[in-house]
Write a protein that holds these residues in place. Structure first.
Motif, mmCIF file in Angstrom:
data_model
loop_
_atom_site.group_PDB
_atom_site.id
_atom_site.type_symbol
_atom_site.label_atom_id
_atom_site.label_comp_id
_atom_site.label_asym_id
_atom_site.label_seq_id
_atom_site.Cartn_x
_atom_site.Cartn_y
_atom_site.Cartn_z
ATOM 1 N N ILE A 162 0.837 -1.201 0.000
ATOM 2 C CA ILE A 162 0.000 0.000 0.000
ATOM 3 C C ILE A 162 0.871 1.251 0.000
ATOM 4 N N LEU A 163 1.941 1.222 0.824
ATOM 5 C CA LEU A 163 2.838 2.370 0.895
ATOM 6 C C LEU A 163 3.534 2.608 -0.432
ATOM 7 N N MET A 164 4.000 1.524 -1.067
ATOM 8 C CA MET A 164 4.663 1.651 -2.368
ATOM 9 C C MET A 164 3.695 2.174 -3.424
ATOM 10 N N ALA A 165 2.431 1.725 -3.333
ATOM 11 C CA ALA A 165 1.459 2.106 -4.348
ATOM 12 C C ALA A 165 1.123 3.589 -4.301
ATOM 13 N N VAL A 166 1.240 4.223 -3.122
ATOM 14 C CA VAL A 166 0.862 5.632 -2.996
ATOM 15 C C VAL A 166 2.066 6.564 -3.090
ATOM 16 N N ILE A 167 3.277 6.000 -3.150
ATOM 17 C CA ILE A 167 4.475 6.838 -3.256
ATOM 18 C C ILE A 167 4.905 6.908 -4.710
ATOM 19 N N SER A 168 4.981 8.074 -5.249
ATOM 20 C CA SER A 168 5.396 8.249 -6.651
ATOM 21 C C SER A 168 6.915 8.239 -6.754
ATOM 22 N N ALA A 169 7.408 8.218 -7.938
ATOM 23 C CA ALA A 169 8.846 8.058 -8.166
ATOM 24 C C ALA A 169 9.674 9.194 -7.587
ATOM 25 N N LYS A 170 9.136 10.403 -7.537
ATOM 26 C CA LYS A 170 9.924 11.553 -7.074
ATOM 27 C C LYS A 170 9.608 11.933 -5.635
ATOM 28 N N SER A 171 8.782 11.137 -4.970
ATOM 29 C CA SER A 171 8.432 11.467 -3.591
ATOM 30 C C SER A 171 9.600 11.176 -2.664
ATOM 31 N N ASP A 172 9.567 11.800 -1.515
ATOM 32 C CA ASP A 172 10.556 11.535 -0.483
ATOM 33 C C ASP A 172 10.314 10.126 0.060
ATOM 34 N N ASN A 173 11.357 9.290 0.042
ATOM 35 C CA ASN A 173 11.206 7.888 0.414
ATOM 36 C C ASN A 173 11.548 7.608 1.869
ATOM 37 N N GLU A 174 11.599 8.633 2.722
ATOM 38 C CA GLU A 174 11.973 8.421 4.119
ATOM 39 C C GLU A 174 10.980 7.506 4.832
ATOM 40 N N ILE A 175 9.684 7.676 4.548
ATOM 41 C CA ILE A 175 8.673 6.834 5.183
ATOM 42 C C ILE A 175 8.837 5.385 4.744
ATOM 43 N N LEU A 176 9.124 5.191 3.450
ATOM 44 C CA LEU A 176 9.301 3.839 2.932
ATOM 45 C C LEU A 176 10.514 3.162 3.565
#
Length: 512
Positions: free
Chosen positions: A196-210
């Motif tokens: 779910i987290l990967m699906a809502v994070i776009s390629a240019k988003s900050d990946n700190e949460i991931l």
């Protein structure tokens, strides 16, 4: 005996698949609602288009691209989870399913790339080399889709074979029969949250949460399992409390910092991702996982141990009771009573014969009906009458004792818990009768429809110091109160009133 089978039962797998279908479909519908809402009331990235003097269409540059992106992810998840990976794990048409997986991934990468060229068309103007921009679009789409679909396949494979894989770890079975399904369920929940987290994070988003979610939950879950199944049980054996456990877990949390840094080695260039992940992981280990594990153990496993101990003690009591029952031969007792009854009749001792007959009826009731959950009210009333008649035989030679009964004959089909009413009458005869002083007992019982009305009143007198009943505390009444609260909760009314000269009981009972 195997605690878990090597494969998930078909029925369980079907239920799991149904759950995953509805979860993914619900998320897809919510995403559609969000896109429609933003299309109606929002502006997408129109300001980026305006800054670069490019015409912006909310349909072509926002709605359709986002619709295609979430739709291809939703469809691909269904294909991987319900069609392709189950076939691969069962080794059916391996080559075909691998080719189909590659095709689905390729179509998704192209769809995602083309959609981004419309939703992020302003980037074509911001960079001088258009071909380079298309290359960036392709790289972002490929990286994002590749890792997301890799996660899809890992989850689908784990969903099919995870339970069997965990079941092969032999040392886990020595801790608890529940630990294997708990690990399986926990891992599935973590993988679902990652998807779910990967699906809502776009390629240019900050990946700190991931990055945080990749590291923190597994470390905390492992720590929780170790605490619940190893650390706390050993401390409890040594009679150690929460303080010893907390400081020990704090020390362990500090010692695993190098291990967490090793896990974060691949994200060192991610800006604040590493220090934030490290800080939040340690905080959650100490402030959340440590007390939560203690609470779970105390409220789950220690209660289970107490229940097991109670079951053991109850089993011992049942065994002792069954042993005592085996020592009593009912046929011998009834034969002996019949012999005494015949002898009494031969000697013209009619009162003695009557008493023996009633005692025999009471014993038969206690040996048979008393073992049932519910009996007819008629049989309960017969037992009460036999008891009262025996007491009348005992007190008939004393003229100062008055026993008045108005017990209605029962011709209905009402049911009652056996031996529920007799404690009140026993209490009346035990504490309300004196062979030296005037005393009385009054008993009434009647029913109207499904309601029973039962009243017992008796005199009270001061017992002699040498009377063995003087110090009795009415255990029988306390016992019947507990039985009423358990078996007739909300269906009874019990009133007990005591004055200087009289003890009165009124019971209203709703019967079946």
């Amino acid at each position: 005996m195997h605690i878990l089978s090597e494969t998930t039962p078909p029925t369980k797998a079907k239920n799991i698949n149904q759950l995953e279908f509805w979860i993914s479909t619900t998320l897809y519908i919510l995403a559609l609602i969000s896109i429609c809402s933003q299309t109606t009331y929002g502006s997408g990235h129109s300001y980026r288009f305006e800054d670069n003097d490019i015409d912006f269409s909310v349909i072509e540059n926002f709605f359709l691209p986002e619709l295609f992106k979430i739709s291809i992810i939703y469809i691909s998840f269904l294909l991987f989870n319900f069609c392709l990976m189950p076939q691969l794990t069962r080794k059916n048409n391996i080559a075909l399913n691998v080719i189909l997986s590659v095709i689905v991934t390729a179509i998704s990468v192209v769809t995602w790339m083309v959609a981004n060229t419309y939703s992020q068309a302003y980037r074509l103007v911001e960079m001088e080399d258009v071909n380079n921009v298309y290359g960036i679009f392709f790289g972002e789409a490929f990286t994002y889709i590749f890792f997301l679909y890799l996660l899809f396949n890992i989850y689908a494979y784990f969903n099919e074979q995870g339970l069997a894989l965990i079941n092969k770890i032999q040392f886990l079975k020595s801790y608890s029969k529940n630990i294997i399904p708990e690990i399986f369920i926990t891992t599935r929940i973590w993988l679902i949250s990652l998807m779910i987290l990967m699906a809502v994070i776009s390629a240019k988003s900050d990946n700190e949460i991931l990055v945080f979610w990749l590291i923190a939950p597994p470390v905390n879950v492992i720590m929780a399992f170790i605490s619940i199944y190893y650390i706390i049980p050993n401390l409890r054996k040594e009679m150690k409390g929460f303080g010893r456990y907390f400081w020990g877990n704090l020390a362990i949390s500090i010692l695993i910092i190098p291990f967490i840094l090793l896990l974060l080695a691949g994200f060192m260039s991610g800006g604040n991702a590493v220090p934030l992940t490290l800080a939040f992981t340690l905080i959650s280990l100490v402030c959340i996982t440590t007390p939560a594990a203690w609470y779970i153990y105390k409220n789950k496993f220690e209660k289970q141990n107490e229940i097991q101990m109670l079951k053991t003690e109850l089993g011992k009591s049942d065994a002792n009771l069954n042993f005592l029952k085996s020592q009593i031969n009912p046929h011998f007792l009834f034969n002996a009573l019949n012999t005494l009854f015949g002898t009494a009749l031969q000697e013209n001792a009619e009162r003695t014969g009557e008493g023996i007959q009633k005692l025999g009826d009471m014993m038969r009731f206690m040996l048979h009906e008393n073992m049932q959950d519910k009996i007819s009210l008629t049989r309960e009333v017969e037992y009460l009458n036999n008891y009262i008649d025996l007491q009348k035989l005992r007190t008939s030679r004393t003229g100062d004792i008055k026993i008045d009964t108005a017990i209605e004959e029962q011709i209905n089909n009402l049911k009652i818990t056996p031996m529920l009413l007799i404690p009140f009458i026993e209490n009346a005869f035990k504490h309300g009768i004196s062979l030296q002083q005037p005393s009385y007992i009054k008993i009434t019982l009647q029913t109207k429809e499904n309601t029973l009305y039962f009243d017992v009143s008796n005199s009270i007198y001061i017992k002699a110091d040498n009377d063995p009943e003087k110090l009795k505390s009415g255990i029988g009444l306390e016992n019947v109160k507990q039985r009423l609260s358990l078996l007739y909760y909300g269906k009874h009314e019990l009133i007990i009133r005591e004055t200087a000269k009289e003890f009165f009981v009124h019971l209203t009972l709703q019967l079946d």
